[in-house]
Design an enzyme around this catalytic site. Structure first.
Site, PDB file in Angstrom:
ATOM      1  N   TRP A 241     -49.943  17.797 -22.852  1.00 56.12           N
ATOM      2  CA  TRP A 241     -51.209  17.740 -23.593  1.00 56.12           C
ATOM      3  C   TRP A 241     -50.873  17.410 -25.049  1.00 56.12           C
ATOM      4  O   TRP A 241     -49.954  18.014 -25.619  1.00 56.12           O
ATOM      5  CB  TRP A 241     -51.968  19.079 -23.545  1.00 56.12           C
ATOM      6  CG  TRP A 241     -53.132  19.040 -24.493  1.00 56.12           C
ATOM      7  CD1 TRP A 241     -54.299  18.351 -24.317  1.00 56.12           C
ATOM      8  CD2 TRP A 241     -53.204  19.635 -25.794  1.00 56.12           C
ATOM      9  NE1 TRP A 241     -55.096  18.497 -25.430  1.00 56.12           N
ATOM     10  CE2 TRP A 241     -54.464  19.274 -26.343  1.00 56.12           C
ATOM     11  CE3 TRP A 241     -52.342  20.436 -26.546  1.00 56.12           C
ATOM     12  CZ2 TRP A 241     -54.874  19.686 -27.620  1.00 56.12           C
ATOM     13  CZ3 TRP A 241     -52.748  20.846 -27.816  1.00 56.12           C
ATOM     14  CH2 TRP A 241     -54.006  20.483 -28.341  1.00 56.12           C
TER      15      TRP A 241
ATOM     16  N   GLU B  66     -52.967  16.285 -19.227  1.00 56.86           N
ATOM     17  CA  GLU B  66     -54.199  17.067 -19.450  1.00 56.86           C
ATOM     18  C   GLU B  66     -55.108  16.347 -20.442  1.00 56.86           C
ATOM     19  O   GLU B  66     -54.756  16.189 -21.610  1.00 56.86           O
ATOM     20  CB  GLU B  66     -53.822  18.456 -19.984  1.00 56.86           C
ATOM     21  CG  GLU B  66     -55.027  19.340 -20.282  1.00 56.86           C
ATOM     22  CD  GLU B  66     -54.631  20.691 -20.892  1.00 56.86           C
ATOM     23  OE1 GLU B  66     -53.459  20.859 -21.285  1.00 56.86           O
ATOM     24  OE2 GLU B  66     -55.512  21.559 -21.004  1.00 56.86           O
TER      25      GLU B  66
ATOM     26  N   LYS C 178     -58.832  15.667 -22.582  1.00 53.81           N
ATOM     27  CA  LYS C 178     -59.712  16.506 -23.384  1.00 53.81           C
ATOM     28  C   LYS C 178     -60.830  15.654 -23.968  1.00 53.81           C
ATOM     29  O   LYS C 178     -60.647  14.468 -24.203  1.00 53.81           O
ATOM     30  CB  LYS C 178     -58.875  17.119 -24.502  1.00 53.81           C
ATOM     31  CG  LYS C 178     -59.581  18.180 -25.293  1.00 53.81           C
ATOM     32  CD  LYS C 178     -58.601  18.987 -26.120  1.00 53.81           C
ATOM     33  CE  LYS C 178     -59.339  20.034 -26.902  1.00 53.81           C
ATOM     34  NZ  LYS C 178     -58.449  20.943 -27.596  1.00 53.81           N
TER      35      LYS C 178
ATOM     36  N   ASP D 175     -58.519  21.096 -17.371  1.00 60.27           N
ATOM     37  CA  ASP D 175     -58.810  22.322 -18.122  1.00 60.27           C
ATOM     38  C   ASP D 175     -60.325  22.409 -18.185  1.00 60.27           C
ATOM     39  O   ASP D 175     -60.980  21.480 -18.678  1.00 60.27           O
ATOM     40  CB  ASP D 175     -58.176  22.212 -19.520  1.00 60.27           C
ATOM     41  CG  ASP D 175     -58.414  23.445 -20.380  1.00 60.27           C
ATOM     42  OD1 ASP D 175     -59.573  23.913 -20.434  1.00 60.27           O
ATOM     43  OD2 ASP D 175     -57.470  23.916 -21.037  1.00 60.27           O
TER      44      ASP D 175
ATOM     45  N   HIS E 111     -62.430  21.372 -21.201  1.00 60.54           N
ATOM     46  CA  HIS E 111     -62.200  20.051 -21.789  1.00 60.54           C
ATOM     47  C   HIS E 111     -63.187  18.972 -21.374  1.00 60.54           C
ATOM     48  O   HIS E 111     -62.890  17.789 -21.457  1.00 60.54           O
ATOM     49  CB  HIS E 111     -60.781  19.581 -21.463  1.00 60.54           C
ATOM     50  CG  HIS E 111     -59.738  20.331 -22.208  1.00 60.54           C
ATOM     51  ND1 HIS E 111     -58.433  19.929 -22.276  1.00 60.54           N
ATOM     52  CD2 HIS E 111     -59.814  21.459 -22.947  1.00 60.54           C
ATOM     53  CE1 HIS E 111     -57.731  20.790 -23.002  1.00 60.54           C
ATOM     54  NE2 HIS E 111     -58.552  21.730 -23.420  1.00 60.54           N
TER      55      HIS E 111
ATOM     56  N   HIS F 221     -56.020  24.311 -15.719  1.00 57.71           N
ATOM     57  CA  HIS F 221     -55.982  25.304 -16.780  1.00 57.71           C
ATOM     58  C   HIS F 221     -57.307  26.019 -16.693  1.00 57.71           C
ATOM     59  O   HIS F 221     -58.346  25.449 -17.039  1.00 57.71           O
ATOM     60  CB  HIS F 221     -55.850  24.652 -18.162  1.00 57.71           C
ATOM     61  CG  HIS F 221     -54.437  24.506 -18.601  1.00 57.71           C
ATOM     62  ND1 HIS F 221     -54.104  23.966 -19.825  1.00 57.71           N
ATOM     63  CD2 HIS F 221     -53.275  24.847 -18.000  1.00 57.71           C
ATOM     64  CE1 HIS F 221     -52.772  23.974 -19.948  1.00 57.71           C
ATOM     65  NE2 HIS F 221     -52.255  24.489 -18.847  1.00 57.71           N
TER      66      HIS F 221
ATOM     67  N   ASP G  43     -61.828  28.771 -25.385  1.00 62.03           N
ATOM     68  CA  ASP G  43     -60.740  29.518 -24.746  1.00 62.03           C
ATOM     69  C   ASP G  43     -60.943  31.033 -24.760  1.00 62.03           C
ATOM     70  O   ASP G  43     -60.021  31.787 -25.058  1.00 62.03           O
ATOM     71  CB  ASP G  43     -59.385  29.124 -25.348  1.00 62.03           C
ATOM     72  CG  ASP G  43     -58.942  27.745 -24.889  1.00 62.03           C
ATOM     73  OD1 ASP G  43     -58.708  27.583 -23.689  1.00 62.03           O
ATOM     74  OD2 ASP G  43     -58.851  26.824 -25.727  1.00 62.03           O
TER      75      ASP G  43
ATOM     76  N   ASP H 156     -55.302  29.426 -19.181  1.00 63.33           N
ATOM     77  CA  ASP H 156     -55.151  28.934 -20.557  1.00 63.33           C
ATOM     78  C   ASP H 156     -56.293  29.447 -21.422  1.00 63.33           C
ATOM     79  O   ASP H 156     -57.362  28.856 -21.444  1.00 63.33           O
ATOM     80  CB  ASP H 156     -55.122  27.395 -20.561  1.00 63.33           C
ATOM     81  CG  ASP H 156     -54.957  26.839 -21.971  1.00 63.33           C
ATOM     82  OD1 ASP H 156     -54.567  27.592 -22.868  1.00 63.33           O
ATOM     83  OD2 ASP H 156     -55.221  25.629 -22.175  1.00 63.33           O
TER      84      ASP H 156
HETATM   85  C1  RNT Z   1     -55.573  22.511 -25.673  1.00 64.73           C
HETATM   86  C2  RNT Z   1     -55.097  22.519 -24.276  1.00 64.73           C
HETATM   87  C3  RNT Z   1     -53.682  22.984 -24.079  1.00 64.73           C
HETATM   88  C4  RNT Z   1     -53.325  24.207 -24.880  1.00 64.73           C
HETATM   89  C5  RNT Z   1     -52.046  24.870 -24.451  1.00 64.73           C
HETATM   90  C6  RNT Z   1     -51.519  25.801 -25.478  1.00 64.73           C
HETATM   91  O1  RNT Z   1     -56.899  22.193 -25.787  1.00 64.73           O
HETATM   92  O2  RNT Z   1     -55.956  23.250 -23.482  1.00 64.73           O
HETATM   93  O3  RNT Z   1     -53.459  23.170 -22.742  1.00 64.73           O
HETATM   94  O4  RNT Z   1     -54.325  25.168 -24.839  1.00 64.73           O
HETATM   95  O5  RNT Z   1     -51.121  23.938 -24.072  1.00 64.73           O
HETATM   96 ZN    ZN Z   2     -55.360  23.579 -21.472  1.00 66.92          ZN
END
Ligand code: RNT
Ligand code: ZN
Length: 413
Positions: free
Chosen positions: A183, A223, A225, A256, A259, A283, A293, A323
């Site tokens: 990421w 990953e 976003k 995630d 995201h 995640h 988060d 995460d």
């Molecule tokens: C950030 C991502 C990533 C981080 C971690 C620490 O938006 O979600 O995965 O949170 O790698």
């Molecule tokens: Zn993440």
């Protein structure tokens, strides 16, 4: 009859085998992130979080070094049921006397061996790994792998390559492949003048990182976003970019659930990807209004995610990782609460009559499907959860133990 026995019977009457569910649940690994313990700071960087992500709150007692973080992980993990892996970021390298002498482009497995020893001591299933492309002075203008500055880009490519090698060793150490998740925060605050250039540079960087990795022991993932704080207008590693990249290269997408746009659901993306990919990584987090988060809780979307894993026989295809990072509450309770919520969601999904429901859908009997769906919601789930915990020497009450540890250990920091 105990509450569990009577619950079991009630589930049996609905066609559900509780013992079978408990057995499956105990075998599903959940990769627990190390970074909840120290607000994502790590041991090697700029001592402050950057890259469009943020922890908020200043609850006392943050782990400040390897020893403190290990102690907190030991405490937290002792209260978590089920099979666990540890998810490490490269920024948690145990550099010892090499601190200040070696940078992220020079990391080797050696700096992570102490983590392996620790994970083995805890009886964990393995370690997953993440190159750390943030919180570091070598980020130039907030960019890493997409930087137009060749020296910067090369530094971060080298970091990525080192991480692939470290991950292969981590995989070998446990005899199970290690998920390496890439990421990067790269993006722009305001409307960019060039959207393609950064993506082409990122593509080139990823190609270089993935040259000759050890596919037996490493599962690479990317990953995406939608945006980061201060990077609201453009993200280089967007969903379309990474999904196409992963498909073309035969690597894995990591989803995630913080995201995406608020009405896009990862629970719906999992089966879409399972139609094409052998593995999908997650995640699991909880976004409140944005990618905040927050600690994972047993909420509807978490249940839907778990259902997609369970009813598609994908417990070995979907690699579950957590995460989230909340610095406004006791960090150990954050860890335990989120991990338990994930376990609860999986158990909840395992205790549903999926075959019967699928059949009703295929027969277009939507009336009965709706009614049955509502009925199963009030089956005695709590008694089964308690039994699951009890068999692992755990109970539903965990805060008093954490408070004891907090008073003894965290308050001294
Ligand atoms: C950030 C991502 C990533 C981080 C971690 C620490 O938006 O979600 O995965 O949170 O790698
Ligand atoms: Zn993440």
């Amino acid at each position: 009859m105990t509450a569990y026995e009577s619950a079991k019977q009630e589930y049996r009457e609905s066609g559900i085998d509780v013992e079978a569910a408990l057995k499956v649940l105990a075998g599903i690994p959940v990769s627990v992130h190390c970074w909840q313990g120290d607000d994502v700071i790590g041991f090697d960087g700029a001592d402050a979080l950057s890259g469009g992500i943020q922890t908020t709150g200043n609850y006392p007692g943050r782990a400040r070094n390897f020893e403190e973080l290990k102690a907190d992980i030991r405490e937290a993990f002792s209260l978590m049921p089920g099979k666990k892996r540890l998810n490490l970021h490269a920024s948690y390298a145990v550099l010892g006397a090499d601190r200040g002498k070696v940078d992220r482009d020079g990391y080797t497995y050696r700096y992570f061996e102490p983590w392996v020893e620790f994970a083995k001591e805890l009886g964990l299933d393995g370690i997953d790994f993440n190159p750390t492309f943030f919180g570091h002075p070598k980020m130039k203008d907030g960019l890493s792998l997409s930087s137009p500055d060749e020296e910067t880009r090369r530094f971060w490519v080298e970091h990525g390559r080192r991480c692939m090698e470290i991950a292969a060793e981590l995989g070998k150490a446990f005899g199970k492949p290690c998920l390496v998740n890439i990421w990067i925060p790269d993006g722009y605050k305001d409307v960019p003048a060039d959207r393609l250039g950064p993506r082409l540079r990122l593509k080139k960087s990823l190609d270089e990182i993935l040259e000759g990795y050890d596919g037996k022991w490493v599962i690479p993932a990317v990953e995406s976003k939608v945006f980061g704080i201060g990077l609201e207008s453009y993200t280089v590693g967007s969903n379309e970019f990474y999904q196409n990249y992963a498909a073309q290269k035969g690597i894995c997408c990591l989803l995630d659930n913080g995201h995406y746009h608020p009405l896009e659901y990862v629970s719906d993306k999992i089966p879409a990807l399972l139609a094409f990919y052998d593995k999908v990584a997650l995640h699991v987090t909880r976004g409140v209004r944005w990618d905040s988060d927050h600690v994972v809780l047993l909420e509807d979307e978490l249940k839907e995610i778990a259902k997609e894993i369970v009813r598609n026989d994908a417990t070995e295809k979907v690699l579950i990782g957590l995460d989230y990072f909340d610095a406004s509450i006791n960090r150990i309770s954050a860890w335990v609460t989120g991990q338990r919520a994930m376990q609860k969601a999986l158990l909840y999904a395992l205790l549903m009559p999926h075959e019967a429901m699928r059949k009703l859908q295929d027969e277009a009997n939507f009336t009965e499907l709706m009614v049955l769906g509502e009925e199963v919601k009030t089956l005695p789930f709590g008694a089964v959860w308690k039994e699951y915990l009890g068999r692992q020497g755990l109970s539903e009450t965990y805060l008093p133990e954490i408070r004891k540890y907090e008073n003894k250990v965290c308050k001294e920091r």
